[in-house]
Enzyme design. Structure first.
Site, PDB file in Angstrom:
ATOM      1  N   TYR A  53      11.650  10.797  13.978  1.00 47.31           N
ATOM      2  CA  TYR A  53      10.292  10.257  13.947  1.00 47.31           C
ATOM      3  C   TYR A  53       9.262  11.254  14.464  1.00 47.31           C
ATOM      4  O   TYR A  53       9.586  12.069  15.323  1.00 47.31           O
ATOM      5  CB  TYR A  53      10.213   8.984  14.784  1.00 47.31           C
ATOM      6  CG  TYR A  53      10.954   7.801  14.226  1.00 47.31           C
ATOM      7  CD1 TYR A  53      11.513   7.819  12.952  1.00 47.31           C
ATOM      8  CD2 TYR A  53      11.100   6.633  14.988  1.00 47.31           C
ATOM      9  CE1 TYR A  53      12.185   6.718  12.465  1.00 47.31           C
ATOM     10  CE2 TYR A  53      11.776   5.525  14.499  1.00 47.31           C
ATOM     11  CZ  TYR A  53      12.330   5.578  13.243  1.00 47.31           C
ATOM     12  OH  TYR A  53      12.994   4.482  12.763  1.00 47.31           O
ATOM     13  N   LEU A 240       7.422  -6.392   7.429  1.00 46.77           N
ATOM     14  CA  LEU A 240       6.214  -6.632   6.633  1.00 46.77           C
ATOM     15  C   LEU A 240       6.196  -5.772   5.374  1.00 46.77           C
ATOM     16  O   LEU A 240       5.169  -5.713   4.679  1.00 46.77           O
ATOM     17  CB  LEU A 240       4.960  -6.355   7.469  1.00 46.77           C
ATOM     18  CG  LEU A 240       4.770  -7.266   8.679  1.00 46.77           C
ATOM     19  CD1 LEU A 240       3.515  -6.869   9.459  1.00 46.77           C
ATOM     20  CD2 LEU A 240       4.694  -8.723   8.263  1.00 46.77           C
ATOM     21  N   GLY A 243       3.581  -3.296   5.116  1.00 48.40           N
ATOM     22  CA  GLY A 243       2.269  -3.930   5.066  1.00 48.40           C
ATOM     23  C   GLY A 243       1.993  -4.714   3.803  1.00 48.40           C
ATOM     24  O   GLY A 243       0.967  -5.410   3.715  1.00 48.40           O
ATOM     25  N   THR A 246       1.214  -8.437   4.218  1.00 51.34           N
ATOM     26  CA  THR A 246      -0.060  -8.851   4.809  1.00 51.34           C
ATOM     27  C   THR A 246      -1.086  -9.184   3.733  1.00 51.34           C
ATOM     28  O   THR A 246      -2.103  -9.817   4.018  1.00 51.34           O
ATOM     29  CB  THR A 246      -0.652  -7.737   5.687  1.00 51.34           C
ATOM     30  OG1 THR A 246      -1.059  -6.634   4.851  1.00 51.34           O
ATOM     31  CG2 THR A 246       0.366  -7.244   6.712  1.00 51.34           C
ATOM     32  N   GLY A 247      -0.852  -8.687   2.514  1.00 52.18           N
ATOM     33  CA  GLY A 247      -1.796  -8.887   1.410  1.00 52.18           C
ATOM     34  C   GLY A 247      -2.826  -7.781   1.291  1.00 52.18           C
ATOM     35  O   GLY A 247      -3.643  -7.803   0.365  1.00 52.18           O
ATOM     36  N   LYS A 248      -2.785  -6.790   2.181  1.00 54.98           N
ATOM     37  CA  LYS A 248      -3.870  -5.802   2.188  1.00 54.98           C
ATOM     38  C   LYS A 248      -3.825  -4.840   1.006  1.00 54.98           C
ATOM     39  O   LYS A 248      -4.822  -4.175   0.720  1.00 54.98           O
ATOM     40  CB  LYS A 248      -3.875  -5.024   3.498  1.00 54.98           C
ATOM     41  CG  LYS A 248      -2.640  -4.177   3.767  1.00 54.98           C
ATOM     42  CD  LYS A 248      -2.731  -3.562   5.169  1.00 54.98           C
ATOM     43  CE  LYS A 248      -1.515  -2.748   5.523  1.00 54.98           C
ATOM     44  NZ  LYS A 248      -1.601  -2.231   6.916  1.00 54.98           N
TER      45      LYS A 248
END
Length: 351
Positions: A53, A240, A243, A246-248
Protein backbone atom coordinates in the site's frame (compact mmCIF):
# COMPACT_ATOMS: atom_id res chain seq x y z
CA UNK A 1 -19.05 -0.87 18.47
CA UNK A 2 -19.34 -4.63 18.82
CA UNK A 3 -16.51 -7.15 18.56
CA UNK A 4 -16.20 -10.62 17.05
CA UNK A 5 -13.80 -13.45 17.73
CA UNK A 6 -11.40 -13.89 14.82
CA UNK A 7 -11.57 -17.59 14.02
CA UNK A 8 -9.71 -19.82 16.45
CA UNK A 9 -7.55 -16.94 17.74
CA UNK A 10 -7.98 -14.99 20.96
CA UNK A 11 -8.36 -11.75 18.97
CA UNK A 12 -11.63 -9.83 19.30
CA UNK A 13 -11.92 -7.54 16.29
CA UNK A 14 -14.26 -4.57 15.91
CA UNK A 15 -17.08 -5.26 13.46
CA UNK A 16 -15.86 -2.26 11.47
CA UNK A 17 -12.16 -2.24 10.63
CA UNK A 18 -10.08 0.57 9.19
CA UNK A 19 -8.70 -0.04 5.72
CA UNK A 20 -5.71 2.14 4.89
CA UNK A 21 -4.84 1.66 1.23
CA UNK A 22 -5.33 5.38 0.43
CA UNK A 23 -2.74 6.50 3.01
CA UNK A 24 0.25 7.87 1.16
CA UNK A 25 -1.46 8.68 -2.12
CA UNK A 26 -4.97 10.10 -1.84
CA UNK A 27 -4.47 10.84 1.85
CA UNK A 28 -1.58 12.77 3.35
CA UNK A 29 0.13 11.64 6.54
CA UNK A 30 -1.79 14.24 8.57
CA UNK A 31 -5.07 12.99 7.12
CA UNK A 32 -4.09 9.38 7.79
CA UNK A 33 -3.35 10.18 11.42
CA UNK A 34 -6.67 12.01 11.77
CA UNK A 35 -8.49 8.95 10.46
CA UNK A 36 -6.60 6.65 12.82
CA UNK A 37 -7.35 8.92 15.80
CA UNK A 38 -11.05 9.04 14.98
CA UNK A 39 -11.32 5.30 14.35
CA UNK A 40 -9.71 4.57 17.71
CA UNK A 41 -12.06 7.04 19.39
CA UNK A 42 -15.07 5.25 17.88
CA UNK A 43 -13.96 1.85 19.15
CA UNK A 44 -12.31 0.46 16.02
CA UNK A 45 -9.40 -1.74 16.98
CA UNK A 46 -8.61 -3.47 13.67
CA UNK A 47 -6.19 -1.55 11.44
CA UNK A 48 -5.44 -3.31 8.18
CA UNK A 49 -2.54 -2.46 5.90
CA UNK A 50 -0.01 -4.10 3.56
CA UNK A 51 3.58 -3.67 2.44
CA UNK A 52 2.18 -2.96 -1.05
CA UNK A 53 0.00 0.00 0.00
CA UNK A 54 -1.03 2.60 -1.05
CA UNK A 55 -3.09 1.37 -3.99
CA UNK A 56 -2.81 1.54 -6.93
CA UNK A 57 0.69 0.21 -6.33
CA UNK A 58 3.66 2.21 -7.54
CA UNK A 59 7.36 1.79 -7.02
CA UNK A 60 7.67 5.30 -5.58
CA UNK A 61 4.83 5.01 -3.05
CA UNK A 62 4.67 1.37 -1.92
CA UNK A 63 5.37 0.86 1.80
CA UNK A 64 4.36 4.47 2.53
CA UNK A 65 1.11 3.41 4.24
CA UNK A 66 2.97 1.28 6.78
CA UNK A 67 5.34 4.19 7.41
CA UNK A 68 2.44 6.53 8.19
CA UNK A 69 0.91 4.03 10.60
CA UNK A 70 4.28 3.41 12.23
CA UNK A 71 4.80 7.12 12.80
CA UNK A 72 1.33 7.35 14.37
CA UNK A 73 2.13 4.47 16.71
CA UNK A 74 5.52 5.92 17.64
CA UNK A 75 3.99 9.28 18.54
CA UNK A 76 1.99 7.62 21.34
CA UNK A 77 3.32 4.10 22.03
CA UNK A 78 0.31 3.25 24.25
CA UNK A 79 -1.80 3.10 21.09
CA UNK A 80 -0.12 -0.15 20.07
CA UNK A 81 -1.86 -2.09 22.83
CA UNK A 82 -5.24 -0.72 21.76
CA UNK A 83 -5.17 -1.97 18.18
CA UNK A 84 -5.06 -5.25 16.33
CA UNK A 85 -2.49 -4.55 13.64
CA UNK A 86 -2.78 -6.52 10.41
CA UNK A 87 -0.51 -6.38 7.40
CA UNK A 88 0.24 -8.53 4.34
CA UNK A 89 3.07 -10.06 2.36
CA UNK A 90 2.77 -9.45 -1.38
CA UNK A 91 2.01 -12.45 -3.59
CA UNK A 92 3.42 -13.41 -6.96
CA UNK A 93 3.05 -10.70 -9.61
CA UNK A 94 4.73 -9.94 -12.91
CA UNK A 95 3.91 -6.23 -12.62
CA UNK A 96 5.71 -5.62 -9.31
CA UNK A 97 9.39 -6.32 -10.07
CA UNK A 98 10.42 -3.51 -7.70
CA UNK A 99 8.95 -5.07 -4.55
CA UNK A 100 11.48 -5.27 -1.70
CA UNK A 101 14.13 -3.65 -3.90
CA UNK A 102 14.44 -6.68 -6.16
CA UNK A 103 15.75 -5.95 -9.62
CA UNK A 104 13.28 -7.68 -11.89
CA UNK A 105 12.76 -10.73 -9.66
CA UNK A 106 9.12 -11.60 -9.13
CA UNK A 107 7.86 -11.34 -5.55
CA UNK A 108 6.95 -14.74 -4.18
CA UNK A 109 5.68 -16.29 -0.96
CA UNK A 110 8.80 -18.31 -0.17
CA UNK A 111 11.18 -18.17 2.78
CA UNK A 112 13.42 -15.41 1.46
CA UNK A 113 10.53 -13.16 0.47
CA UNK A 114 8.42 -13.73 3.58
CA UNK A 115 11.33 -13.15 5.96
CA UNK A 116 12.42 -9.97 4.16
CA UNK A 117 8.83 -8.77 3.96
CA UNK A 118 8.07 -9.13 7.67
CA UNK A 119 11.31 -7.44 8.68
CA UNK A 120 10.48 -4.51 6.43
CA UNK A 121 6.94 -4.26 7.74
CA UNK A 122 8.02 -4.37 11.39
CA UNK A 123 10.61 -1.68 10.77
CA UNK A 124 8.13 0.63 9.02
CA UNK A 125 5.32 -0.04 11.51
CA UNK A 126 7.79 0.57 14.37
CA UNK A 127 6.63 -2.43 16.32
CA UNK A 128 8.14 -5.76 17.32
CA UNK A 129 5.16 -7.83 16.12
CA UNK A 130 2.01 -7.79 14.05
CA UNK A 131 -1.18 -9.39 15.30
CA UNK A 132 -2.30 -10.75 11.94
CA UNK A 133 0.01 -11.48 9.00
CA UNK A 134 -1.80 -12.25 5.76
CA UNK A 135 -0.75 -13.62 2.38
CA UNK A 136 -2.04 -10.84 0.13
CA UNK A 137 -2.94 -13.22 -2.69
CA UNK A 138 -1.98 -16.80 -3.54
CA UNK A 139 1.29 -17.49 -5.27
CA UNK A 140 -0.24 -20.34 -7.23
CA UNK A 141 -2.38 -19.91 -10.33
CA UNK A 142 -5.84 -18.72 -9.25
CA UNK A 143 -8.44 -16.34 -10.70
CA UNK A 144 -8.07 -13.07 -8.80
CA UNK A 145 -9.02 -9.40 -8.79
CA UNK A 146 -12.11 -9.86 -10.93
CA UNK A 147 -10.90 -12.61 -13.23
CA UNK A 148 -13.92 -14.77 -14.10
CA UNK A 149 -12.63 -18.34 -13.97
CA UNK A 150 -9.76 -20.71 -13.23
CA UNK A 151 -7.50 -21.43 -16.23
CA UNK A 152 -5.51 -24.68 -15.82
CA UNK A 153 -3.51 -23.94 -18.98
CA UNK A 154 -1.48 -21.18 -17.34
CA UNK A 155 -0.04 -23.19 -14.46
CA UNK A 156 3.33 -22.12 -13.07
CA UNK A 157 5.66 -23.31 -10.36
CA UNK A 158 4.64 -22.07 -6.92
CA UNK A 159 5.94 -22.42 -3.38
CA UNK A 160 4.10 -25.37 -1.78
CA UNK A 161 1.52 -24.37 0.81
CA UNK A 162 3.15 -26.54 3.48
CA UNK A 163 6.43 -24.69 2.92
CA UNK A 164 4.67 -21.34 3.25
CA UNK A 165 3.14 -22.48 6.55
CA UNK A 166 6.50 -23.68 7.85
CA UNK A 167 8.05 -20.27 7.21
CA UNK A 168 5.11 -18.54 8.87
CA UNK A 169 5.43 -20.89 11.86
CA UNK A 170 8.96 -19.61 12.30
CA UNK A 171 7.64 -16.05 12.51
CA UNK A 172 5.01 -17.08 15.07
CA UNK A 173 7.58 -18.98 17.14
CA UNK A 174 9.89 -15.94 17.03
CA UNK A 175 7.10 -13.69 18.34
CA UNK A 176 7.07 -11.51 15.23
CA UNK A 177 3.57 -12.62 14.22
CA UNK A 178 0.71 -13.67 16.48
CA UNK A 179 -1.67 -15.16 13.90
CA UNK A 180 -1.76 -15.73 10.17
CA UNK A 181 -4.48 -15.16 7.59
CA UNK A 182 -5.25 -15.36 3.89
CA UNK A 183 -6.53 -12.88 1.33
CA UNK A 184 -8.05 -13.22 -2.14
CA UNK A 185 -8.22 -16.97 -1.53
CA UNK A 186 -10.41 -19.73 -2.94
CA UNK A 187 -12.35 -22.50 -1.17
CA UNK A 188 -9.69 -25.05 -2.16
CA UNK A 189 -6.94 -22.79 -0.83
CA UNK A 190 -8.54 -22.28 2.58
CA UNK A 191 -9.28 -26.00 2.90
CA UNK A 192 -5.70 -26.90 1.96
CA UNK A 193 -4.15 -24.40 4.39
CA UNK A 194 -6.27 -25.70 7.26
CA UNK A 195 -5.73 -29.37 6.34
CA UNK A 196 -1.97 -29.05 6.19
CA UNK A 197 -1.85 -27.04 9.40
CA UNK A 198 -3.86 -29.67 11.27
CA UNK A 199 -1.87 -32.59 9.83
CA UNK A 200 1.58 -31.15 10.49
CA UNK A 201 1.14 -29.05 13.63
CA UNK A 202 1.52 -25.76 11.79
CA UNK A 203 -0.25 -22.44 12.49
CA UNK A 204 -3.88 -22.37 11.48
CA UNK A 205 -5.15 -19.44 9.44
CA UNK A 206 -7.70 -17.45 11.43
CA UNK A 207 -9.22 -15.23 8.71
CA UNK A 208 -9.69 -14.67 5.01
CA UNK A 209 -9.79 -11.17 3.54
CA UNK A 210 -11.74 -11.17 0.27
CA UNK A 211 -13.90 -8.73 -1.64
CA UNK A 212 -17.57 -8.93 -0.66
CA UNK A 213 -20.33 -6.49 -1.47
CA UNK A 214 -23.82 -6.24 -2.97
CA UNK A 215 -22.56 -6.54 -6.54
CA UNK A 216 -20.04 -9.28 -5.78
CA UNK A 217 -21.42 -11.93 -3.43
CA UNK A 218 -19.26 -14.71 -4.85
CA UNK A 219 -18.02 -15.47 -1.31
CA UNK A 220 -21.40 -17.13 -0.81
CA UNK A 221 -20.57 -19.79 -3.41
CA UNK A 222 -18.41 -22.16 -1.37
CA UNK A 223 -16.29 -19.90 0.79
CA UNK A 224 -19.20 -19.23 3.14
CA UNK A 225 -19.42 -22.91 4.08
CA UNK A 226 -15.64 -23.24 4.35
CA UNK A 227 -15.50 -20.15 6.56
CA UNK A 228 -18.15 -21.60 8.86
CA UNK A 229 -16.92 -25.17 9.07
CA UNK A 230 -13.20 -24.37 9.26
CA UNK A 231 -13.54 -21.37 11.59
CA UNK A 232 -11.98 -18.91 9.13
CA UNK A 233 -14.24 -15.83 9.06
CA UNK A 234 -14.26 -13.06 6.49
CA UNK A 235 -12.58 -9.69 6.73
CA UNK A 236 -14.61 -8.06 3.98
CA UNK A 237 -12.80 -5.58 1.77
CA UNK A 238 -14.33 -3.32 -0.88
CA UNK A 239 -17.77 -3.42 0.81
CA UNK A 240 -18.81 -0.36 -1.23
CA UNK A 241 -17.33 -1.69 -4.50
CA UNK A 242 -14.89 1.21 -4.88
CA UNK A 243 -17.73 3.62 -4.12
CA UNK A 244 -20.13 2.34 -6.79
CA UNK A 245 -22.70 1.40 -4.16
CA UNK A 246 -22.86 4.98 -2.88
CA UNK A 247 -24.39 6.00 -6.23
CA UNK A 248 -21.78 8.68 -6.86
CA UNK A 249 -20.69 7.23 -10.20
CA UNK A 250 -24.18 6.82 -11.65
CA UNK A 251 -25.06 8.73 -14.81
CA UNK A 252 -21.43 9.42 -15.57
CA UNK A 253 -20.67 10.91 -12.16
CA UNK A 254 -17.01 11.70 -11.53
CA UNK A 255 -16.73 13.50 -8.18
CA UNK A 256 -13.50 15.42 -7.69
CA UNK A 257 -10.98 13.41 -5.69
CA UNK A 258 -12.95 10.16 -5.87
CA UNK A 259 -10.83 7.07 -6.39
CA UNK A 260 -12.14 6.23 -9.85
CA UNK A 261 -12.01 9.87 -10.89
CA UNK A 262 -8.34 10.03 -10.00
CA UNK A 263 -7.55 6.53 -11.29
CA UNK A 264 -10.23 5.55 -13.83
CA UNK A 265 -8.18 2.59 -15.07
CA UNK A 266 -8.21 1.18 -11.54
CA UNK A 267 -11.92 0.49 -11.81
CA UNK A 268 -11.79 -2.27 -14.41
CA UNK A 269 -12.91 -4.77 -11.79
CA UNK A 270 -16.24 -2.96 -11.65
CA UNK A 271 -16.50 -1.65 -15.22
CA UNK A 272 -18.68 -4.56 -16.28
CA UNK A 273 -22.16 -5.03 -17.78
CA UNK A 274 -24.91 -4.81 -15.21
CA UNK A 275 -22.94 -2.87 -12.60
CA UNK A 276 -24.65 0.51 -13.18
CA UNK A 277 -28.10 -1.08 -13.35
CA UNK A 278 -27.60 -3.09 -10.16
CA UNK A 279 -26.12 -0.14 -8.29
CA UNK A 280 -29.02 2.07 -9.33
CA UNK A 281 -31.53 -0.42 -7.93
CA UNK A 282 -29.66 -0.77 -4.63
CA UNK A 283 -29.35 3.01 -4.29
CA UNK A 284 -33.05 3.51 -5.01
CA UNK A 285 -34.00 0.78 -2.54
CA UNK A 286 -31.90 2.39 0.19
CA UNK A 287 -33.47 5.78 -0.39
CA UNK A 288 -36.98 4.28 -0.36
CA UNK A 289 -36.11 2.77 3.02
CA UNK A 290 -34.84 6.13 4.29
CA UNK A 291 -31.25 4.92 4.43
CA UNK A 292 -27.98 6.26 3.12
CA UNK A 293 -27.02 3.87 0.26
CA UNK A 294 -23.48 3.43 1.57
CA UNK A 295 -24.70 2.62 5.06
CA UNK A 296 -27.20 0.06 3.73
CA UNK A 297 -24.44 -1.63 1.73
CA UNK A 298 -22.14 -1.73 4.76
CA UNK A 299 -24.87 -3.01 7.07
CA UNK A 300 -25.60 -5.83 4.61
CA UNK A 301 -22.00 -7.00 4.70
CA UNK A 302 -21.76 -6.67 8.47
CA UNK A 303 -24.88 -8.78 9.09
CA UNK A 304 -23.61 -11.89 7.30
CA UNK A 305 -22.89 -14.85 9.59
CA UNK A 306 -19.43 -15.33 8.10
CA UNK A 307 -18.24 -11.71 8.49
CA UNK A 308 -15.92 -10.92 11.40
CA UNK A 309 -15.17 -7.34 10.33
CA UNK A 310 -16.05 -5.01 7.46
CA UNK A 311 -13.08 -2.96 6.30
CA UNK A 312 -13.93 0.61 5.39
CA UNK A 313 -11.60 3.00 3.61
CA UNK A 314 -12.24 6.70 3.10
CA UNK A 315 -10.55 9.69 1.55
CA UNK A 316 -12.39 12.20 3.75
CA UNK A 317 -13.43 12.36 7.38
CA UNK A 318 -17.04 12.89 6.30
CA UNK A 319 -16.98 9.56 4.50
CA UNK A 320 -15.28 7.80 7.39
CA UNK A 321 -17.78 9.09 9.95
CA UNK A 322 -20.75 8.02 7.83
CA UNK A 323 -19.22 4.59 7.23
CA UNK A 324 -18.62 3.98 10.93
CA UNK A 325 -22.13 5.19 11.76
CA UNK A 326 -23.44 2.22 9.76
CA UNK A 327 -22.89 0.09 12.87
CA UNK A 328 -26.12 1.54 14.23
CA UNK A 329 -28.16 0.19 11.29
CA UNK A 330 -29.76 -3.25 11.24
CA UNK A 331 -31.49 -4.23 8.03
CA UNK A 332 -34.96 -5.74 8.45
CA UNK A 333 -35.92 -9.14 7.06
CA UNK A 334 -38.18 -7.39 4.55
CA UNK A 335 -35.34 -5.19 3.33
CA UNK A 336 -33.01 -8.19 3.07
CA UNK A 337 -35.65 -9.97 0.99
CA UNK A 338 -35.83 -7.00 -1.37
CA UNK A 339 -32.05 -6.92 -1.61
CA UNK A 340 -32.07 -10.59 -2.57
CA UNK A 341 -34.66 -9.88 -5.26
CA UNK A 342 -32.30 -7.35 -6.85
CA UNK A 343 -29.48 -9.87 -6.50
CA UNK A 344 -31.48 -12.43 -8.47
CA UNK A 345 -31.99 -9.91 -11.28
CA UNK A 346 -28.35 -8.76 -11.27
CA UNK A 347 -26.32 -11.65 -9.91
CA UNK A 348 -22.74 -10.70 -9.14
CA UNK A 349 -22.18 -8.33 -12.06
CA UNK A 350 -18.81 -7.34 -10.57
CA UNK A 351 -17.57 -10.90 -10.03
Amino acid sequence: MRYNRLGTSDLEVSEIGLGTMTFGDQNSEAEAHEQLDYALERGINLVDTAELYPVPPKAETHTRTEQYIGNWLAAEPARRDRIILATKVTGRSRVLPWMRGDQGELPRVDRSNIERAIEGSLRRLRTDHVDLYQIHWPERNVPKFGEPRFDPHREWEATPIREQLEVLKGLVDAGKVRYIGLSNETPWGVAEFTRLADEHGLPRVVSIQNAYNLINRSFEHGLDEVAWRQGVPLLAYSPLAFGHLTGKYLDGGAPAGARLTVYPEFGNRYAKPGVPEACREYVELAREAGLDPAQMALAFVRQQFFTASTLVGATSMEQLKADIDSVDITLSDDLLTRIDAIHRRWTNPAL
